[in-house]
Design a protein around this motif. Structure first.
Motif, short mmCIF file in Angstrom:
data_model
loop_
_atom_site.label_atom_id
_atom_site.label_comp_id
_atom_site.label_asym_id
_atom_site.label_seq_id
_atom_site.Cartn_x
_atom_site.Cartn_y
_atom_site.Cartn_z
N PHE A 181 11.60 5.03 -12.29
CA PHE A 181 12.02 3.63 -12.37
C PHE A 181 10.95 2.79 -13.08
N TYR A 182 10.14 3.49 -13.92
CA TYR A 182 9.07 2.83 -14.68
C TYR A 182 8.05 2.15 -13.76
N ILE A 183 7.91 2.69 -12.58
CA ILE A 183 6.92 2.13 -11.66
C ILE A 183 5.76 3.12 -11.55
N ASN A 184 4.54 2.64 -11.83
CA ASN A 184 3.38 3.53 -11.74
C ASN A 184 2.92 3.71 -10.32
N LYS A 185 3.02 2.62 -9.59
CA LYS A 185 2.54 2.73 -8.23
C LYS A 185 3.37 1.82 -7.36
N MET A 186 3.72 2.32 -6.19
CA MET A 186 4.46 1.47 -5.27
C MET A 186 3.98 1.78 -3.86
N ARG A 187 3.50 0.71 -3.20
CA ARG A 187 3.00 0.89 -1.84
C ARG A 187 3.71 -0.09 -0.93
N VAL A 188 4.13 0.41 0.22
CA VAL A 188 4.67 -0.49 1.23
C VAL A 188 3.71 -0.41 2.42
N TYR A 189 3.57 -1.53 3.10
CA TYR A 189 2.61 -1.51 4.18
C TYR A 189 3.01 -2.46 5.29
N PHE A 190 2.38 -2.20 6.41
CA PHE A 190 2.52 -3.07 7.56
C PHE A 190 1.10 -3.42 8.03
N ALA A 191 0.86 -4.66 8.37
CA ALA A 191 -0.49 -5.03 8.80
C ALA A 191 -0.43 -6.04 9.94
N TYR A 217 -14.20 -28.76 24.96
CA TYR A 217 -14.03 -27.34 24.69
C TYR A 217 -12.56 -26.96 24.74
N GLY A 218 -12.11 -26.26 23.74
CA GLY A 218 -10.77 -25.68 23.78
C GLY A 218 -9.63 -26.60 23.42
N THR A 219 -9.93 -27.77 22.85
CA THR A 219 -8.82 -28.68 22.59
C THR A 219 -8.32 -28.63 21.16
N GLN A 220 -8.81 -27.69 20.37
CA GLN A 220 -8.36 -27.61 18.99
C GLN A 220 -7.22 -26.62 18.84
N LEU A 221 -6.50 -26.77 17.74
CA LEU A 221 -5.43 -25.81 17.48
C LEU A 221 -6.04 -24.42 17.38
N PRO A 222 -5.42 -23.45 18.01
CA PRO A 222 -6.03 -22.12 18.08
C PRO A 222 -5.83 -21.30 16.79
N GLN A 223 -6.55 -20.20 16.74
CA GLN A 223 -6.32 -19.20 15.70
C GLN A 223 -5.02 -18.46 16.01
N THR A 224 -4.58 -17.68 15.06
CA THR A 224 -3.29 -17.01 15.27
C THR A 224 -3.43 -15.50 15.20
N LYS A 225 -2.45 -14.90 15.79
CA LYS A 225 -2.27 -13.45 15.73
C LYS A 225 -1.07 -13.28 14.80
N SER A 226 -1.10 -12.31 13.88
CA SER A 226 0.08 -12.22 13.03
C SER A 226 0.42 -10.78 12.69
N PHE A 227 1.68 -10.61 12.38
CA PHE A 227 2.21 -9.31 11.97
C PHE A 227 2.82 -9.51 10.60
N SER A 228 2.51 -8.59 9.69
CA SER A 228 3.03 -8.79 8.35
C SER A 228 3.43 -7.48 7.73
N PHE A 229 4.30 -7.58 6.75
CA PHE A 229 4.64 -6.40 5.97
C PHE A 229 4.78 -6.82 4.52
N GLY A 230 4.66 -5.86 3.64
CA GLY A 230 4.70 -6.24 2.23
C GLY A 230 4.80 -5.04 1.32
N LEU A 231 4.75 -5.36 0.07
CA LEU A 231 5.02 -4.39 -0.98
C LEU A 231 4.05 -4.65 -2.11
N GLN A 232 3.55 -3.56 -2.70
CA GLN A 232 2.70 -3.70 -3.89
C GLN A 232 3.28 -2.80 -4.98
N LEU A 233 3.47 -3.39 -6.14
CA LEU A 233 4.09 -2.66 -7.24
C LEU A 233 3.21 -2.76 -8.47
N THR A 234 3.04 -1.63 -9.16
CA THR A 234 2.37 -1.69 -10.46
C THR A 234 3.29 -1.07 -11.48
N LEU A 235 3.62 -1.82 -12.51
CA LEU A 235 4.53 -1.31 -13.53
C LEU A 235 3.72 -0.78 -14.71
#
Lengths: 1106, 561
Positions: A1049-1059, A1088-1106
């Motif tokens: 499919f003319y793709i040199n590299k394709m990576r899928v990931y979860f982080a 102490y402790g009255t600021q907006l907190p940091q976050t925990k996150s889940f992500s997924f994505g795709l990397q393509l090199t043509l």
């Protein structure tokens, strides 16, 4: 502007078209990996000295036309040692590349040039860009760099989406200015947050004075050098990547159950000599009982009710005009969003031929914030273009451009001005206050008070907009003035213009609310609607413009004629001008809250502005000498002039030098080192002096600042001016001197790589308040260069990498660093602890050692403390506080029979001692992972080994104010719970017994360390926050599809990931507040402790090199 | 091509390097420097407004910090904790903060004077602003003298390297006062003679001179200060007062209008006022109605005269038809509301000012105390039910800073101290004030012997001082008057610690803490807690300890070392 870009590109293309290809001889061959004997795809093969080249294919084959038999082919591949082969008569050249496990070959970007890592003599760290910055849901480079560079501390005071990182390299270095490292993007100062992480090619961190001093005055506390991706000759490569993430706040605070909460309120108030009715008129046994009953009926935090409507009779009652709330709210659930989405998209195109190359990348980042309704949003779009054209075979023209546009929206802050954070009032009151709604209108605090009903205001607020436009254009000409055998002189000149425009539109307005909490004594329930305080009913625009003009011209001469001696000389000039302007216009009384514009408000408009300009003019020079790759020497000098200093003290010369000794290149040592498996050993030492100028402009000029006079002649306050400032006749640079010793070591064929640095940095000329003068002067004493601060520390990096097969490798990199600053010269004769004093470690916290809680048998029949208990200083108690069982007993450390602070001086500090230090110590991280076939698994652990903090407020200290309690605070002293963690509640422990001490940096509470707390909460060991933590910052799992499959499919590299990010945190603190976002850097009270907190996150994505 | 590029780069470097001489000369763009500020009258005027802030009036827009009403920790009121500790230092302060040994305002006056003299401006403008500077220098130095006595005098801004000035010894107060008088004479000669009541004028300078010369003269006289020419100062005060009495000022018809008026600019009695409006508000009516924190002492209440010009007790007996101020009601008194509407047995024919200063119709429970006392009414509308003050910093009534009423009192006192007072003088001063209050005039022979008179004070002078106390009650004078008369002992007087007598029949709700002595006088603090005895060292404030360390030539005031 856009048209100009197009013209330039056309011009560049035309130039390149004039040049054709020369003669030909075709060479082909295969490139393999020496260690595992497998073919290597993607190896760059270049004809030396030209841009002609190719890349090996999937089977490691290449084929290339070369000009002649004298041509030299250069085979290079990331992670392998570069090889050069003379063509000669051969037509087929097969090459086996040796893996470069520790990156000796790596070319490190240093000041005004590059250097092979093996030849570095200064303390320079580099960042593994691919692992750190690519394919992340994080648009801010500052967040990604956290923890990965030893000695670089990165903090974000809040989890707000547009919160910029605070960077510190090797700790604090001056009490003036932020002492931040200089961030240079392609050689010009810029902000990390204006960058697209995926357009970054390299990040080098220059830590010692010898490496950084070439940048002169702004580099006193190190330099972070960032280069952006450049185009390469070869076929066009298109890459695309994306990431989709969901974030949830790291927030573990919940209100306590009604029973312990109400009992704590009762106990606290009953102790205060039967004081006023508690909780704003609400009180009594009925209120307690009905609130507890309500919780029984509808669940903890009202879990069985989803509707926010307050029903009279069920959720509240009005008795004799007084409001009584019974409903227990999940206040944080009402505020915080558990699923904030974000997305990033990156597209880049790079390529070129031997004349023109380019790299253009586009990125789009969008992120939602943490409020459940009316949340923050942040969108950032960047365009980077790097275009390079060879004008002739000796001149190259480079054009670089960054365009960043961001838009940040947030609900208007009705807390503006107080800076205690939007969560402050959600944390301040018990959760049976009126957090609900009636007929669409929220219950709120009364008009004219500063008490804010957090939910009603947040949901009804207009949205403030911050628009930022950043652009930078750089044009650069690189010429080879002459190039003979073994001699090379080239000349680079560039000019760059950067412009940052910030527009902040505040959109206030009146919010209708039900006044349940009327003022007056006693408070009365007043079902009238009212609006938010009039000072919030306004709109304003703030414009901030930054312009930076930067010009560099430098020549570099290299001589390699003598076999064992290589030297190079660099010399040049750097001229910069920085303009800043600020304009504020504001107007109160909006006619229509939906149209919050200056033109549609009706009050008296007000406006103000400020402009500043500073310039720097520098001349720099560097000499490098290399004897047989064994002995390395570097000398730097920079002469700098700055507008920040008076005429006679304007210019200063800053010298530095470093040496390196590669022991493994010595024949006599080689065998021995081989035997003990040391494959590489380099010793380094450096010394340098640098100037620090990040102080206010015109400190040397007597100026008059204007303000409103408290005097009216007509109807307005008259304007007036302060006294002309008294200035010092001599004011000059702070001199920053650093000594650094380092060792670079490779073990087991360089599979293990160790880098260690130890340093001492002295700020020898620190600007400090001048010697105290008699008050008859009538003015503050001008600052003089009379202080000294010394920072000592060390950094270690250790990496291990092993390749089992071509498809299976493992890596781990650990970093560990520490730095602590100390005041080594300061005039404080009385040794008063509220000022700096010689020998003070920055961040030291003074307090008592907690002994235990007092119990009934510590008191005699009159209720007085028994004789064997040391008398506690009555000044540490509020009026109305009568010491009794359940109160804290502090230790009588000096054994004088009483507990007090003495005269709060070094000599006489009573029973106080240093109980901790707020400096983050032993910051560490471990990045590790494996690649197997197409799978990759990686993780980053990051932590702080030691850090203390004296936190105040209800989150830090149970019943600090009497009227709120959290679920982790229910273990307080009662007659049936004498072995409690927290003391017996008391009405208010606000106020301070200990004076504030000094801290560093203008960002930290104006340089103060706040030592608030009275009664049972005088700063002490037991309730000191322990902010050490270990956090699983990152965990990613990816799969790269086999090339054979994707190529169809003319793709040199394709990576899928979860982080996943911030997946788990280990902390031993007794409060559940996120240790990374606990300290309010701006607050006047630093709750102490009255600021907006940091976050925990889940992500997924795709990397393509043509 | 190659040549062009060489030329271009060499040119660039040349431009860069040749520009460097001026390149680093940058001027501030949005700030004045001392070199370009002193160029126009409007700049001088603007600078001078910073000095006007020394007239605190009802405060500078905050909750605390005014002059009027706040300087009341003396024998006029009860209810304040340890009042001697509130208004007087009890220990030597370690540093300048918390003391009055601050000098930035005097520096400001000196900056205005010296920079104006250096500026190239029209001579009359120059004289005017030198006059403004010298007026404020006089005002500020008088404040230093009345607190510290001898203080180092500087007629120009002190240079941080001028060790001679920095380490100077204290200048004798007689000399400082001479400099103050010279400053005021210059101001009187060069300030405009307009009747602009929001700016310092010739009239303001005269009023200050009338005040300062009397105060200095009596201070020198009663504290036996060596080298002082008391009579010369008293005559200077009389002359200044006379000039004002002959100028276009007259007493306000209404006493209350002076202290409860949205606009004082047309009040004929006012010489200088501090304007308040929505841009700067004050909290004083709120302190009276919403958050009262003190009540009047029996001593203050008893100092008012009856309409016939006689006090409550004289010649060893009570005024006919009247025994004592007694608060008498049959209504139940609770603290459900701070203000308690009651009927008070007021004898007919009282001093008209009394009801305009003391709220004789109500008892209050002061904010922090829960103890009932008479409350002040001055500074609020007499009829609080019509104009209920808003809570907080919300009031916009103007504050009188200098008024003719005080000048008349200065005049009479100075004349009496000189021994040259006549009935005509009394009629032109004290008796004008009495007429406004509906009280019979004072005659040279007084005509009675007041029981509250301090026997060391002459009967006529006593009545003049009484008039001053009553007329200026709650204004920032009483403390300073007691100090200059060397009468700190009045702070110890018993009836200045008790409030009015409350009849035993008055039924208080059980929730109220009522402190009454055996005779029924209300008081605010337990006898054991209530007072720090007067100590003569309090006449002069202690100089902060660190200043004595920094400057070995400074000496401490008596009793503080």
């Amino acid at each position: 502007m856009k048209r100009n870009y197009a013209l330039l590109i056309i011009l560049l293309l035309m130039i390149s078209a004039q040049y054709g290809f020369a003669q030909s001889k075709t060479i082909s061959g295969t490139v393999t990996d020496q260690s595992v004997a497998e073919t290597l795809p993607g190896v760059t093969v270049l004809v030396k000295g030209t841009n002609t080249g190719t890349v090996t294919d999937i089977d490691g084959h290449y084929s290339l036309q070369v000009p002649s038999n004298e041509s030299v082919l250069v085979f290079s591949y990331i992670g392998y040692i570069t090889q050069e082969v003379v063509v000669g008569d051969q037509n087929v050249i097969d090459v086996a590349l040796a893996p470069d496990l520790i990156g000796l070959e790596e070319v490190v970007v240093v000041g005004y040039g590059t250097q092979k890592r093996e030849n570095l003599t200064g303390a320079v760290s580099t960042v593994d860009v691919a692992k750190t910055l690519d394919a992340k849901p994080i648009a801010d480079v500052g967040r990604s760099l956290k923890g990965v560079v030893p000695g670089l501390t990165i903090t974000h005071s809040t989890g707000k989406l547009n919160q910029d990182a605070v960077l510190k390299l090797r700790g604090y270095g001056s009490i003036n200015g932020p002492s931040d490292p200089l961030v240079l993007i392609d050689g010009v100062e810029g902000r990390l947050s204006d960058l697209n992480p995926e357009s970054i090619e390299s990040v080098s961190v220059l830590k010692d004075a010898a490496s950084a001093s070439i940048y002169g005055v702004r580099a006193a506390f190190g330099v972070i050098l960032i280069t952006t991706k450049k185009g390469k000759a070869g076929k066009t490569v298109v890459t695309y990547s994306n990431n989709f993430a969901y974030s949830t706040p790291i927030w573990n605070i919940k209100h306590a159950h009604m029973e312990p909460l109400m009992d704590a309120i009762h106990t606290a108030k009953a102790r205060n000599n039967g004081g006023a009715p508690f909780a704003f008129g609400m009180g009594g046994q009925d209120w307690r009982d009905k609130s507890i009953q309500w919780e029984k009926d509808y669940g903890y935090l009202g879990s069985s009710l989803s509707d926010e409507t307050m029903k009279e009779g069920r959720d509240f009652e009005v008795i004799n005009g007084q409001f009584y709330g019974y409903r227990s709210w999940d206040v944080f659930g009402q505020i915080l969003n558990k699923n904030a989405p974000s997305s990033t998209h990156n597209l880049s195109i790079s390529g070129g031929n031997d004349k023109v190359s380019y790299n253009i990348s586009l990125a789009n980042n969008a992120k939602d914030g943490l409020y459940r309704v009316n949340t923050e949003t942040f969108v950032k779009r960047t365009l980077n273009a790097n275009i390079s054209a060879k004008l002739t075979d000796w001149a190259t023209l480079n054009f670089r451009n960054i365009l960043t546009k961001s838009k940040y929206e947030e609900p208007f802050s009705y807390r503006a001005g107080s800076r205690l954070g939007e969560l402050f009032y959600a944390l301040r009151w018990p959760n049976n206050f009126a957090y609900g709604v009636s007929d669409g209108t929220y219950f709120g605090a009364p008009k004219g008070t500063s008490f804010i009903s957090p939910i009603g205001f947040l949901r009804n607020a207009n949205r403030n907009v911050t628009d930022r436009d950043y652009s930078r254009n750089t044009i650069e000409l690189v010429t080879d003035i002459f190039k003979r055998d073994h001699q090379d002189l080239n000349f680079t000149t560039n000019f760059s213009y950067s412009k940052g425009d910030n527009e902040f539109h505040q959109k206030g307005g009146a919010v209708p609310m039900i006044n349940w909490w009327s003022s007056g004594n006693p408070p009365k329930y007043d079902p009238l609607y009212y609006s938010g305080s009039t000072s919030r009913n306004k709109t304003s625009y703030t414009f901030r413009k930054n312009k930076l003009y930067s010009f560099n011209a430098f020549a570099n001469y290299t001589n390699t004629r003598l076999e064992n001696h290589t030297f190079s000389i660099l010399g040049g000039t750097n001229i910069e001008q920085n303009d800043y302007s600020y304009l504020l216009a504001s107007r109160p009384f909006l006619l229509d809250p939906n149209l919050p514009e200056l033109a549609t408000a009706v009050g008296d408009a007000s406006a103000n502005n400020f402009k500043s300009r500073w310039r720097v003019l520098g001349f720099f020079s560097r000499v490098n000498y290399n004897y047989k790759d064994k002995l390395l020497l570097e000398l730097n000098g920079r002469m700098d002039g700055s507008t920040k200093f008076p005429k006679g003290d304007r210019f200063a010369f800053f010298p530095s030098g470093s040496v390196g000794y590669r022991v493994t290149e010595e024949d006599f040592a080689k065998d021995f080192l081989d035997r003990i498996k040391v494959s590489n050993l380099k010793l380094r030492a450096s010394w340098g002096q640098n100037g620090y100028q990040d102080i206010s402009n015109f400190l040397f000029l007597s100026t008059l600042s204007n303000r409103d006079a408290k005097w009216i002649t007509n109807s307005q306050l008259e304007k007036t001016f302060g006294n002309p400032t008294v200035v010092s006749s001599s004011l000059t640079w702070e001199k920053i001197q650093t000594v650094d010793f380092g060792v670079d070591m490779g073990l087991f064929h360089n599979q293990i790589d160790i880098m260690f640095d130890i340093f001492t940095r002295k700020n020898k000329n620190m600007l400090v308040p001048g010697e105290q003068r008699p008050a008859v002067l009538g003015s503050s004493v001008p600052k003089v260069n009379a202080g000294e601060m010394t920072t000592k520390g060390w950094e270690a990096t250790m990496s291990f990498r092993h390749k089992f097969t071509k498809d299976f490798d493992f890596y781990v990199t650990g970093v560990l660093a520490d730095a602590q600053a100390k005041i080594t010269k300061w005039s404080n004769e009385s040794g008063i602890l509220s000022d700096f004093y010689e020998g003070m470690k920055l961040g030291d916290i003074w307090g008592f050692e907690t002994d235990r809680l007092l119990q009934a048998d510590d008191f005699d029949s009159n209720g007085d403390l028994k004789d064997n208990i040391p008398v506690q200083d009555p000044n540490m108690y509020s009026s109305g506080f009568n010491i009794g069982p359940g109160d804290v007993k502090y230790k009588d450390l000096n054994g004088d029979g009483k507990v007090d602070k003495g005269s709060f001086t070094l000599k006489d500090h009573g029973d106080l001692k240093v109980i901790g230090n707020t400096t983050p110590r032993y910051e560490y991280s471990i990045r590790t992972g494996v690649n197997f076939k197409g799978f990759d698994l990686g993780g980053l652990l990051q932590g702080v080994g030691k850090r203390d903090y004296w936190g105040i407020g209800n989150v830090a200290l149970a019943s600090y104010h009497y009227d709120v309690l959290y679920d982790y605070q229910t273990d307080y002293w009662k007659e049936d719970n004498t072995d409690a963690f927290y003391p017996r509640p008391f009405a208010s422990n606000a106020g301070s017994y200990l004076p504030n001490t000094k801290n560093i940096g203008r960002l930290l509470n104006g340089g103060k360390m706040l030592m608030y707390g009275k009664n049972n909460y005088v700063p002490q060991t037991k309730y000191l926050q322990n902010l050490a933590y270990l956090r699983l910052k990152e965990l990613s799992f990816g799969y790269t599809l086999p090339t054979r499959m994707t190529q169809k499919f003319y793709i040199n590299k394709m990576r899928v990931y979860f982080a996943a990010y911030n997946l788990a945190t280990w902390s031993k603190n007794f409060t559940p507040v996120d240790p990374e976002s606990t300290i309010n850097y701006y607050g006047s009270l630093s709750f102490y402790g009255t600021q907006l907190p940091q976050t925990k996150s889940f992500s997924f994505g795709l990397q393509l090199t043509l | 091509m190659k040549k062009i590029i060489y030329l271009f780069t060499i040119l660039m470097v040349f431009i860069a390097v040749s520009g460097c001489k001026d390149y680093l000369e940058v001027e501030p763009e949005t700030e004045f420097t001392n070199d370009n500020f002193w160029t126009s009258e409007s700049n001088l005027e603007s600078f001078s407004y910073g000095l006007y802030e020394n007239f605190k009036g009802y405060g500078n827009g905050g909750f605390f910090g005014g002059d009027h009403f706040f300087s009341v920790n003396n024998d006029d009121v009860i209810g304040l904790d340890q009042r001697l500790e509130l208004d007087f230092p009890t220990t030597v302060p370690a540093t300048v903060s918390g003391s009055h040994w601050g000098w930035s305002n005097i520096r400001k006056a000196n900056v205005l004077i010296t920079e104006t003299q250096k500026a190239s401006l029209d001579a009359t403008i120059q004289d005017k602003y030198v006059g403004v500077g010298r007026f404020f220098r006089a005002l500020l130095y008088w404040d230093k003298v009345r607190r510290y006595g001898d203080v180092p005098f500087y007629d120009k801004p002190v240079d941080p390297d001028d060790e001679h000035a920095l380490f100077a010894a204290r200048t004798p107060m007689v000399d400082v006062v001479n400099n103050i008088v010279a400053d005021l004479d210059f101001a009187i000669a060069h300030l405009p003679d307009s009747y602009d009541k929001t700016k310092v004028t010739k009239w303001t300078a005269l009023a200050l001179k009338s005040r300062v010369c009397l105060s200095a003269a009596t201070t020198f006289k009663y504290h036996n200060v060596a080298g002082a020419d008391v009579n010369k100062l008293l005559n200077e005060s009389v002359a200044a007062s006379t000039e004002l009495m002959n100028a276009n000022f007259s007493l306000s018809d209404s006493y209350s209008a002076l202290f409860y008026s949205e606009d004082l600019s047309s009040n004929p009695e006012v010489i200088l006022m501090k304007k308040y409006n929505e841009n700067m508000k004050h909290p004083i009516p709120s302190f009276i109605f919403q958050e009262p924190f003190f009540g009047f002492s029996n001593s203050a209440v008893s100092s008012f005269l009856m309409a016939d010009g006689k006090p409550i007790h004289y010649d060893g007996a009570a005024h006919p038809g009247y025994t004592e101020w007694t608060f008498n009601t049959t209504d139940t008194i609770t603290t459900a509301d701070n203000a308690i509407q009651v009927n008070v047995g007021i004898a007919n024919g009282r001093d008209g000012r009394m009801s305009q200063i003391i709220d004789t119709t109500r008892l209050v429970a002061p904010f922090s105390k829960g103890i009932p006392m008479f409350s002040p009414i001055k500074y609020a509308d007499y009829d609080l039910t019509v104009h209920a003050p808003k809570q907080g910093v919300e009031a916009t009534t103007d504050a009188p800073i200098f008024r003719l009423g005080e000048v008349l009192l200065n005049f009479a006192e100075a004349k009496a101290e000189l021994g040259s007072i006549t009935q005509a003088d009394l009629d032109n001063s004290i008796n004008l004030l009495r007429a406004r209050a509906g009280v019979a005039p004072l005659s040279m022979n007084v005509g009675f012997d007041a029981d509250d008179r301090d026997p060391s004070v002459d009967a006529l002078l006593w009545e003049i001082r009484r008039e001053r106390r009553v007329e200026l009650m709650l204004e920032p004078f009483r403390k300073w008057d007691l100090l200059r008369w060397a009468k700190g002992s009045y702070y110890d007087a018993d009836n200045s610690f008790y409030g009015v007598k409350v009849a035993p029949t008055v039924p208080f709700a059980s929730s109220i803490t009522v402190l009454k002595d055996a005779e029924g006088h209300l008081y605010a603090q337990e006898p054991g807690d209530r007072r720090t005895p007067w100590d003569d060292r309090k006449y002069w404030e202690p100089i902060p300890a660190d200043q004595l360390t920094l400057n070995k030539n400074l000496t401490q005031n008596p009793g503080w070392d």
